[in-house]
Write a protein that holds these residues in place. Structure first.
Motif, PDB file in Angstrom:
ATOM      1  N   THR A  57      47.114  25.700  35.629  1.00 32.89           N
ATOM      2  CA  THR A  57      47.516  26.333  34.949  1.00 32.89           C
ATOM      3  C   THR A  57      47.805  28.106  35.213  1.00 32.89           C
ATOM      4  O   THR A  57      47.801  28.578  34.637  1.00 32.89           O
ATOM      5  CB  THR A  57      47.837  26.605  33.326  1.00 32.89           C
ATOM      6  N   ASN A  58      46.796  28.389  36.220  1.00 29.57           N
ATOM      7  CA  ASN A  58      46.467  29.596  36.980  1.00 29.57           C
ATOM      8  C   ASN A  58      45.693  30.196  36.744  1.00 29.57           C
ATOM      9  O   ASN A  58      45.693  31.025  36.050  1.00 29.57           O
ATOM     10  CB  ASN A  58      47.907  29.897  37.798  1.00 29.57           C
ATOM     11  N   ASN A  86      31.168  39.608  41.571  1.00 31.11           N
ATOM     12  CA  ASN A  86      31.990  39.942  41.336  1.00 31.11           C
ATOM     13  C   ASN A  86      32.993  39.477  42.121  1.00 31.11           C
ATOM     14  O   ASN A  86      32.825  38.998  43.098  1.00 31.11           O
ATOM     15  CB  ASN A  86      31.401  41.707  41.241  1.00 31.11           C
ATOM     16  N   ALA A  87      34.431  39.663  42.004  1.00 27.21           N
ATOM     17  CA  ALA A  87      35.165  38.495  42.007  1.00 27.21           C
ATOM     18  C   ALA A  87      36.478  40.076  42.400  1.00 27.21           C
ATOM     19  O   ALA A  87      36.581  40.458  40.474  1.00 27.21           O
ATOM     20  CB  ALA A  87      35.796  37.313  42.014  1.00 27.21           C
ATOM     21  N   TYR A  88      37.872  39.851  42.639  1.00 30.80           N
ATOM     22  CA  TYR A  88      39.126  40.400  42.843  1.00 30.80           C
ATOM     23  C   TYR A  88      40.002  39.622  42.739  1.00 30.80           C
ATOM     24  O   TYR A  88      39.989  39.228  44.239  1.00 30.80           O
ATOM     25  CB  TYR A  88      38.537  42.199  43.265  1.00 30.80           C
ATOM     26  N   VAL A  89      41.068  39.632  42.541  1.00 35.49           N
ATOM     27  CA  VAL A  89      41.969  38.580  42.912  1.00 35.49           C
ATOM     28  C   VAL A  89      43.303  39.418  43.401  1.00 35.49           C
ATOM     29  O   VAL A  89      43.883  40.553  43.070  1.00 35.49           O
ATOM     30  CB  VAL A  89      42.723  38.054  41.454  1.00 35.49           C
ATOM     31  N   ASP A  90      43.416  39.656  44.383  1.00 37.94           N
ATOM     32  CA  ASP A  90      43.512  40.274  45.417  1.00 37.94           C
ATOM     33  C   ASP A  90      46.043  39.963  44.883  1.00 37.94           C
ATOM     34  O   ASP A  90      46.036  40.830  44.987  1.00 37.94           O
ATOM     35  CB  ASP A  90      43.280  40.353  46.889  1.00 37.94           C
ATOM     36  N   SER A  91      46.115  38.945  44.895  1.00 42.42           N
ATOM     37  CA  SER A  91      47.708  38.477  45.130  1.00 42.42           C
ATOM     38  C   SER A  91      48.111  36.998  44.877  1.00 42.42           C
ATOM     39  O   SER A  91      46.836  36.047  45.195  1.00 42.42           O
ATOM     40  CB  SER A  91      48.148  38.863  46.579  1.00 42.42           C
ATOM     41  N   TRP A  92      49.028  37.072  44.190  1.00 43.10           N
ATOM     42  CA  TRP A  92      49.631  35.291  44.505  1.00 43.10           C
ATOM     43  C   TRP A  92      49.644  34.606  46.093  1.00 43.10           C
ATOM     44  O   TRP A  92      49.964  35.154  46.658  1.00 43.10           O
ATOM     45  CB  TRP A  92      50.581  35.504  43.595  1.00 43.10           C
ATOM     46  N   ILE A  93      49.435  33.328  46.067  1.00 45.07           N
ATOM     47  CA  ILE A  93      49.576  33.081  46.676  1.00 45.07           C
ATOM     48  C   ILE A  93      50.899  32.038  46.343  1.00 45.07           C
ATOM     49  O   ILE A  93      50.951  31.175  45.607  1.00 45.07           O
ATOM     50  CB  ILE A  93      48.738  31.497  47.494  1.00 45.07           C
ATOM     51  N   SER A 113      56.842  29.481  44.212  1.00 48.20           N
ATOM     52  CA  SER A 113      56.540  29.001  42.677  1.00 48.20           C
ATOM     53  C   SER A 113      55.164  29.532  43.760  1.00 48.20           C
ATOM     54  O   SER A 113      54.019  29.271  44.783  1.00 48.20           O
ATOM     55  CB  SER A 113      56.506  27.335  43.350  1.00 48.20           C
ATOM     56  N   ILE A 114      54.126  29.708  42.372  1.00 54.83           N
ATOM     57  CA  ILE A 114      52.895  29.900  42.828  1.00 54.83           C
ATOM     58  C   ILE A 114      51.635  28.714  43.535  1.00 54.83           C
ATOM     59  O   ILE A 114      51.654  27.717  41.989  1.00 54.83           O
ATOM     60  CB  ILE A 114      51.928  30.638  41.295  1.00 54.83           C
ATOM     61  N   THR A 115      51.446  28.951  43.952  1.00 51.08           N
ATOM     62  CA  THR A 115      50.694  28.282  44.476  1.00 51.08           C
ATOM     63  C   THR A 115      48.696  28.596  44.600  1.00 51.08           C
ATOM     64  O   THR A 115      48.335  27.423  44.643  1.00 51.08           O
ATOM     65  CB  THR A 115      50.452  27.515  45.865  1.00 51.08           C
ATOM     66  N   GLY A 116      48.507  29.607  44.234  1.00 51.87           N
ATOM     67  CA  GLY A 116      47.259  29.867  43.990  1.00 51.87           C
ATOM     68  C   GLY A 116      47.229  31.068  44.240  1.00 51.87           C
ATOM     69  O   GLY A 116      47.809  32.024  43.574  1.00 51.87           O
ATOM     70  N   ALA A 117      45.887  31.381  44.658  1.00 52.09           N
ATOM     71  CA  ALA A 117      45.801  33.418  44.456  1.00 52.09           C
ATOM     72  C   ALA A 117      44.818  33.493  45.980  1.00 52.09           C
ATOM     73  O   ALA A 117      43.455  32.763  45.950  1.00 52.09           O
ATOM     74  CB  ALA A 117      45.641  33.913  43.083  1.00 52.09           C
TER      75      ALA A 117
END
Length: 243
Positions: free
Chosen positions: A54-55, A119-126, A132-136
């Motif tokens: 569910t991302n 510490n983490a940063y989400v750059d973009s969807w994959i 369809s979104i398969t991850g990040a």
């Protein structure tokens, strides 16, 4: 002695290409991974945090904190809203914190100064070929808390009692914003007997000592936990009586 919770991280892979002024600053020691949402074994560092179907970031052993888009990869632990599942949002910063090391110190949640977290940063969807979104894509760094107001873990501070009429007494003050937990341990050193008589008082950032007994050359070790903001340390106050 540092209890490193995660292995030391090396810059295995960096962000591709040069950063523009609109992109967040990513330090050179950051690691970037493609995390798929198929409940795979791709996790943030040595934590168990992964992206589920569910991302959402999810974990059994870590607390996850969503910091928003205006944070950074050098933030001290934020313990106000710790959850075990939060939504993955590109452009947002997160913290991954082992929950077993969070304690309530002097009335508030705190994390030990000698323990690591991410510490983490989400750059973009994959996306896949069907869009369809398969991850990040996620960048992260291993961090230790930083503060100028706390002594290092297990620091020893000498406190010398002085004669005051019928008693020997002394007061020690930590930095102004530090708070001392009211749970402490007092142990005698070298069988001098001081620990059996030492009276201890705690208020805000000050700890006071009074010895009403005759203990020439007495030495006692008083172990306290002290907090500054969301960080705490363990300190030994070595209390001495006059010879």
């Amino acid at each position: 002695m540092n209890k490193v919770l995660f292995p030391v991280l090396f810059a295995g892979c960096l962000l591709a290409g040069a950063c523009s002024n609109d992109e967040p600053p990513i330090p050179d020691n950051a690691i970037t991974v493609n995390m798929t949402n198929d409940n795979s074994q791709t996790t943030i560092g040595s934590s168990d945090v992964y992206i589920n179907s569910t991302n959402n970031f999810t974990s059994r052993n870590c607390g996850i904190v969503k910091l928003g888009s205006k944070a950074g990869l050098n933030q001290n632990p934020n313990l106000n809203q710790v959850a075990q599942e939060v939504a993955v949002i590109p452009g947002y910063y997160y913290q991954i914190i082992p929950v077993q090391y969070i304690r309530e110190i002097a009335g508030e949640r705190a994390y030990p100064i000698d323990a690591s977290y991410y510490n983490a940063y989400v750059d973009s969807w994959i996306y896949n070929s069907d869009n369809s979104i398969t991850g990040a894509t996620v960048s992260y760094v291993e961090c230790f808390p930083t503060t100028k107001n706390l002594p290092e873990w297990d620091a020893e501070i000498e406190v010398n009692l002085r004669s005051d009429n019928y008693y020997e007494s002394a007061t020690f003050s930590f930095a102004k914003d530090v708070r001392i937990d009211d749970t402490y341990f007092c142990t005698d050193m070298y069988d001098t007997g001081l620990a059996d008589h030492l009276e201890i008082g705690i208020k805000d950032n000050k700890i006071s000592f009074r010895n009403p007994a005759y203990c020439p050359g007495g030495i006692a070790a008083v172990t306290v936990l002290v907090r500054s903001g969301s960080i705490y340390s363990r300190v030994q106050l070595i209390v001495n009586t006059p010879d």
